[in-house]
Motif scaffolding. Structure first.
Motif, PDB file in Angstrom:
ATOM      1  N   HIS A   1      -3.048  -9.462  -1.761  1.00 33.54           N
ATOM      2  CA  HIS A   1      -3.240  -8.064  -1.352  1.00 33.54           C
ATOM      3  C   HIS A   1      -4.326  -7.973  -0.274  1.00 33.54           C
ATOM      4  O   HIS A   1      -4.112  -7.402   0.785  1.00 33.54           O
TER       5      HIS A   1
ATOM      6  N   HIS B   1      -6.453  -0.878  -6.229  1.00 31.55           N
ATOM      7  CA  HIS B   1      -6.217   0.445  -6.829  1.00 31.55           C
ATOM      8  C   HIS B   1      -5.337   0.344  -8.068  1.00 31.55           C
ATOM      9  O   HIS B   1      -5.516   1.107  -9.019  1.00 31.55           O
TER      10      HIS B   1
ATOM     11  N   HIS C   1      -3.796  -4.104   2.244  1.00 33.30           N
ATOM     12  CA  HIS C   1      -5.163  -3.674   1.963  1.00 33.30           C
ATOM     13  C   HIS C   1      -5.837  -2.904   3.094  1.00 33.30           C
ATOM     14  O   HIS C   1      -6.565  -1.954   2.837  1.00 33.30           O
TER      15      HIS C   1
ATOM     16  N   ASP D   1       0.806  -1.208   0.000  1.00 36.22           N
ATOM     17  CA  ASP D   1       0.000   0.000   0.000  1.00 36.22           C
ATOM     18  C   ASP D   1       0.853   1.278   0.000  1.00 36.22           C
ATOM     19  O   ASP D   1       0.712   2.133   0.875  1.00 36.22           O
TER      20      ASP D   1
HETATM   21 ZN    ZN Z   1      -4.503   0.169  -0.326  1.00 34.58          ZN
END
Ligand code: ZN
Length: 251
Positions: free
Chosen positions: A122, A70, A155, A16
């Motif tokens: 993730h 994303h 995540h 992230d």
């Molecule tokens: Zn994220």
């Protein structure tokens, strides 16, 4: 390497990053020399430097590199309409910044990797793109749904861990604080190193983890970075102001 030869493998785990190059550079500097890098996804989205973050991550040649929700939205592999308005605005902006080379890199990444007893995802091992492992019950469900010894996820943007040891059938999720050390061979483990570029566990410093295979431990780490520089870049890019504001509080 020959059997019996001493190995001192240090692995850097990042997740992230979210287009925050100031935070990523601070993490790389703080981590120092490492033998391997594992990237758990969401290199881009929210932050002002998606291209620089993709170039830096790909130059590290991570032996594990995952795609996050994303990343997928920024290359058109997941509908932006699945996102809330702020995330959608950032994903649309991010998509405009990326070159074909950047898109190809994100497109090449899997959402789940298995390596011996380890699983990397993730979100979660049973739902790698979307599920948040943000409670003991969700961690427990994943321990029962998927076979693994250690599972590394991102995540949630919160450094955390769950362990299933002995005859236990249910696991609790607990926060990982700076310098907390986990024994990697004690029961089954689920580990989230936290977020490099947008922490949400109340500590605004960039989060990462270091695995030491000689000791079989994982250490949770934090490092301060120039938050104001990233905030200015977010505002200058015309991204939603709340994305700048939240960095200061780590929420
Ligand atoms: Zn994220």
């Amino acid at each position: 390497m020959e059997y019996g030869e001493a190995t001192f493998v240090r692995i850097l785990i990042i997740s992230d990053i979210h287009g925050n190059i100031a935070a990523l550079n601070a993490v790389l500097h703080s981590a120092g020399q490492v033998d391997e890098v594992w990237n758990l996804g969401d290199i881009v989205g929210y932050g002002p430097d998606p291209s620089a973050c993709i170039e830096t991550v790909s130059s590290l040649k991570p032996s594990v590199s995952l795609v996050g929700n994303h990343d997928l939205a920024s290359i058109g592999d997941l509908p932006i309409s699945d996102f809330n308005p702020v995330a959608a605005a950032a994903a649309t902006w991010t998509a405009d910044q990326l070159s074909d080379v950047h898109r190809d890199y994100l497109h090449s990444l899997p959402s789940l990797i298995r390596r011996v007893g380890d699983v990397f995802a993730h979100g979660s091992p049973r739902d790698p793109v979307w599920e948040y492992v943000d409670s003991g019950s969700i961690a427990t469900a994943n321990f029962h749904a998927v076979e693994f010894q250690r599972c590394y996820v991102g995540h949630t943007h919160r450094a955390s861990t769950a362990r299933l040891a002995g005859n236990c059938t249910a696991a609790n999720l607990s926060s990982l604080r700076e310098d907390d050390v986990l024994e990697l061979n004690d029961g089954r483990l689920l580990i989230n190193p936290g977020s490099v570029g947008q922490p949400r566990d109340g500590d605004p410093r960039a989060a990462f983890a270091i695995v030491d295979l000689a000791r079989n431990t994982l250490t949770s780490r934090r490092v301060a970075y120039d938050i104001e520089a990233t905030q200015r870049a977010i505002v200058d890019a015309g991204l939603p102001a709340m994305l700048a504001e939240r960095l200061a509080v780590g929420r």
